[in-house]
Motif scaffolding. Structure first.
Motif, PDB file in Angstrom:
ATOM      1  N   ARG A 103       1.145   7.095   7.072  1.00 26.86           N
ATOM      2  CA  ARG A 103       2.058   8.223   7.319  1.00 26.86           C
ATOM      3  C   ARG A 103       3.251   7.791   8.163  1.00 26.86           C
ATOM      4  O   ARG A 103       4.403   8.159   7.884  1.00 26.86           O
ATOM      5  CB  ARG A 103       1.308   9.356   8.024  1.00 26.86           C
ATOM      6  N   LEU A 104       2.987   7.019   9.206  1.00 25.50           N
ATOM      7  CA  LEU A 104       4.070   6.605  10.097  1.00 25.50           C
ATOM      8  C   LEU A 104       5.045   5.651   9.398  1.00 25.50           C
ATOM      9  O   LEU A 104       6.261   5.729   9.597  1.00 25.50           O
ATOM     10  CB  LEU A 104       3.488   5.956  11.351  1.00 25.50           C
ATOM     11  N   LEU A 105       4.500   4.749   8.571  1.00 23.58           N
ATOM     12  CA  LEU A 105       5.383   3.860   7.814  1.00 23.58           C
ATOM     13  C   LEU A 105       6.241   4.642   6.838  1.00 23.58           C
ATOM     14  O   LEU A 105       7.402   4.295   6.602  1.00 23.58           O
ATOM     15  CB  LEU A 105       4.558   2.808   7.068  1.00 23.58           C
ATOM     16  N   ALA A 106       5.670   5.677   6.241  1.00 16.82           N
ATOM     17  CA  ALA A 106       6.453   6.500   5.317  1.00 16.82           C
ATOM     18  C   ALA A 106       7.661   7.091   6.024  1.00 16.82           C
ATOM     19  O   ALA A 106       8.766   7.147   5.467  1.00 16.82           O
ATOM     20  CB  ALA A 106       5.584   7.608   4.732  1.00 16.82           C
ATOM     21  N   GLY A 107       7.456   7.531   7.269  1.00 17.71           N
ATOM     22  CA  GLY A 107       8.571   8.075   8.032  1.00 17.71           C
ATOM     23  C   GLY A 107       9.579   7.020   8.423  1.00 17.71           C
ATOM     24  O   GLY A 107      10.785   7.265   8.431  1.00 17.71           O
ATOM     25  N   GLU A 108       9.083   5.829   8.727  1.00 15.26           N
ATOM     26  CA  GLU A 108       9.981   4.758   9.170  1.00 15.26           C
ATOM     27  C   GLU A 108      10.769   4.141   8.019  1.00 15.26           C
ATOM     28  O   GLU A 108      11.925   3.742   8.187  1.00 15.26           O
ATOM     29  CB  GLU A 108       9.169   3.677   9.884  1.00 15.26           C
ATOM     30  N   LEU A 109      10.168   4.056   6.848  1.00 20.22           N
ATOM     31  CA  LEU A 109      10.789   3.338   5.733  1.00 20.22           C
ATOM     32  C   LEU A 109      11.415   4.247   4.679  1.00 20.22           C
ATOM     33  O   LEU A 109      12.119   3.777   3.795  1.00 20.22           O
ATOM     34  CB  LEU A 109       9.734   2.452   5.053  1.00 20.22           C
ATOM     35  N   GLY A 110      11.156   5.543   4.773  1.00 14.72           N
ATOM     36  CA  GLY A 110      11.648   6.452   3.742  1.00 14.72           C
ATOM     37  C   GLY A 110      13.156   6.449   3.589  1.00 14.72           C
ATOM     38  O   GLY A 110      13.676   6.559   2.470  1.00 14.72           O
ATOM     39  N   GLY A 111      13.859   6.307   4.700  1.00 13.49           N
ATOM     40  CA  GLY A 111      15.318   6.296   4.631  1.00 13.49           C
ATOM     41  C   GLY A 111      15.872   5.109   3.880  1.00 13.49           C
ATOM     42  O   GLY A 111      17.035   5.122   3.440  1.00 13.49           O
ATOM     43  N   SER A 112      15.054   4.086   3.697  1.00 12.58           N
ATOM     44  CA  SER A 112      15.456   2.897   2.935  1.00 12.58           C
ATOM     45  C   SER A 112      14.969   2.948   1.490  1.00 12.58           C
ATOM     46  O   SER A 112      15.062   1.957   0.768  1.00 12.58           O
ATOM     47  CB  SER A 112      14.908   1.629   3.609  1.00 12.58           C
ATOM     48  N   GLY A 113      14.417   4.092   1.085  1.00 15.21           N
ATOM     49  CA  GLY A 113      13.972   4.239  -0.297  1.00 15.21           C
ATOM     50  C   GLY A 113      12.584   3.707  -0.573  1.00 15.21           C
ATOM     51  O   GLY A 113      12.185   3.566  -1.732  1.00 15.21           O
ATOM     52  N   VAL A 114      11.815   3.409   0.485  1.00 10.35           N
ATOM     53  CA  VAL A 114      10.474   2.843   0.322  1.00 10.35           C
ATOM     54  C   VAL A 114       9.437   3.950   0.488  1.00 10.35           C
ATOM     55  O   VAL A 114       9.447   4.680   1.492  1.00 10.35           O
ATOM     56  CB  VAL A 114      10.213   1.718   1.343  1.00 10.35           C
ATOM     57  N   ARG A 115       8.531   4.070  -0.485  1.00 12.42           N
ATOM     58  CA  ARG A 115       7.456   5.050  -0.424  1.00 12.42           C
ATOM     59  C   ARG A 115       6.165   4.396   0.081  1.00 12.42           C
ATOM     60  O   ARG A 115       5.938   3.205  -0.182  1.00 12.42           O
ATOM     61  CB  ARG A 115       7.193   5.670  -1.804  1.00 12.42           C
ATOM     62  N   VAL A 116       5.348   5.177   0.780  1.00 10.45           N
ATOM     63  CA  VAL A 116       4.085   4.665   1.313  1.00 10.45           C
ATOM     64  C   VAL A 116       2.991   5.687   0.991  1.00 10.45           C
ATOM     65  O   VAL A 116       3.092   6.853   1.367  1.00 10.45           O
ATOM     66  CB  VAL A 116       4.152   4.433   2.835  1.00 10.45           C
ATOM     67  N   VAL A 117       1.959   5.237   0.290  1.00  7.34           N
ATOM     68  CA  VAL A 117       0.874   6.124  -0.144  1.00  7.34           C
ATOM     69  C   VAL A 117      -0.462   5.441   0.132  1.00  7.34           C
ATOM     70  O   VAL A 117      -0.629   4.246  -0.131  1.00  7.34           O
ATOM     71  CB  VAL A 117       0.989   6.446  -1.648  1.00  7.34           C
ATOM     72  N   CYS A 118      -1.411   6.210   0.648  1.00  8.00           N
ATOM     73  CA  CYS A 118      -2.761   5.708   0.889  1.00  8.00           C
ATOM     74  C   CYS A 118      -3.707   6.300  -0.153  1.00  8.00           C
ATOM     75  O   CYS A 118      -3.623   7.491  -0.473  1.00  8.00           O
ATOM     76  CB  CYS A 118      -3.214   6.099   2.292  1.00  8.00           C
ATOM     77  N   LEU A 119      -4.593   5.479  -0.691  1.00  8.76           N
ATOM     78  CA  LEU A 119      -5.608   5.924  -1.645  1.00  8.76           C
ATOM     79  C   LEU A 119      -6.939   6.028  -0.910  1.00  8.76           C
ATOM     80  O   LEU A 119      -7.332   5.094  -0.217  1.00  8.76           O
ATOM     81  CB  LEU A 119      -5.748   4.929  -2.796  1.00  8.76           C
ATOM     82  N   ARG A 120      -7.637   7.170  -1.086  1.00 11.27           N
ATOM     83  CA  ARG A 120      -8.887   7.373  -0.364  1.00 11.27           C
ATOM     84  C   ARG A 120     -10.044   7.640  -1.346  1.00 11.27           C
ATOM     85  O   ARG A 120     -10.407   8.791  -1.588  1.00 11.27           O
ATOM     86  CB  ARG A 120      -8.764   8.529   0.616  1.00 11.27           C
TER      87      ARG A 120
END
Length: 265
Positions: A168-185
């Motif tokens: 979640r935190l990486l998604a917030g940090e990298l989203g402005g650069s067009g990078v998506r972050v998703v966790c699979l559970r």
């Protein structure tokens, strides 16, 4: 093909989940770059991908080695032109089933330190290239232990909560650069256990402590889900393909619940 012209790095690519996802990525058109600690296992997965018509390369390295992972990412980016997807599917042996009163501090801390280090190292190496190119998807793996209370999995439960928080935190940090972050559970995957993955070594002491065969313990877990089954390797792999594809372009900062209903969000 959902991943045509994409380049995907799969760390832990010789494991049960890593290899299943890698094969699915390749079937959907991605060029796959597998890493792992055992070359012979990587070669076996790569041979299967090539037999199925996929593009694959392998590299023997430890996902906890920051310099080796960064050098590998640099190699892929230079050779392929981009890093579009990275999955950390590394499995690390750890203690489960030991009650808190008997749990050693080192056994508690080991999975937390190891898994979060691997997640940080693999994500950072890829993100350096993804942020420059303005796109990319970082995938990680968790378990229901991140949210479910219960005895015997304190260290790994904290680990999974940390992986999801990192995502979640990486998604917030990298989203402005067009990078998506998703966790699979996903929950436990019976096929992985049957295939002799490290999860068998993790679960066998739990079953022994409960005085039941491992197969009975797994069947009981399946019966307690809403779908009355546990996830398959294909379930996890196909979800990973979707999350990595442009069809999920608006998806980031979330955890995909693949537990078959053992955990309800």
């Amino acid at each position: 093909m959902l991943l045509a012209n994409k380049n995907a790095i799969v760390h832990g690519g010789a494991g049960a989940i890593g290899s299943a996802v890698a094969r699915a990525f390749a079937r959907e058109g991605a060029a796959v770059y597998l890493t792992g600690r055992t070359q012979s296992k990587l070669d076996a997965v790569a041979a299967r991908i090539r037999d199925e018509g996929g593009s694959v390369e392998t590299a023997q390295l430890d996902a906890m080695d920051e310099h080796a992972v960064a050098d590998h990412a640099d190699h892929v980016a230079k050779e392929a032109g981009s890093i579009d997807i990275v999955l950390n599917a590394v499995g690390i042996m750890h203690v489960q089933g030991t009650p808190f009163a008997e749990l050693a501090l080192d056994d508690f801390l080991h999975p937390i330190n190891a898994y979060t280090r691997a997640q940080f190292v693999t994500a950072k190496a890829a993100a350096r290239h993804m942020t420059r190119q303005g796109s990319g998807v970082i995938l990680s793996l968790s378990t229901p232990g991140s949210k479910l209370p219960g005895p015997g999995f304190l260290g790994f439960g904290v680990t999974c909560a940390a992986i999801e928080a990192t995502s979640r935190l990486l998604a917030g940090e990298l989203g402005g650069s067009g990078v998506r972050v998703v966790c699979l559970r996903p929950d436990a995957v019976p096929q992985a256990i049957e295939a002799g993955s490290y999860s068998r070594e993790v679960f066998e002491p739990i079953a022994a402590r409960a005085g039941v065969p491992l197969s009975d313990m797994v069947a009981g877990a399946a019966g307690n889900t809403l779908l009355k089954r546990l996830p398959t390797l294909d379930d996890v792999a196909e979800a990973a393909v979707f999350a990595a594809s442009d069809r999920a372009a608006a998806m980031t900062g979330t955890v995909l619940n693949l537990t078959c209903g053992s955990l309800v969000d």
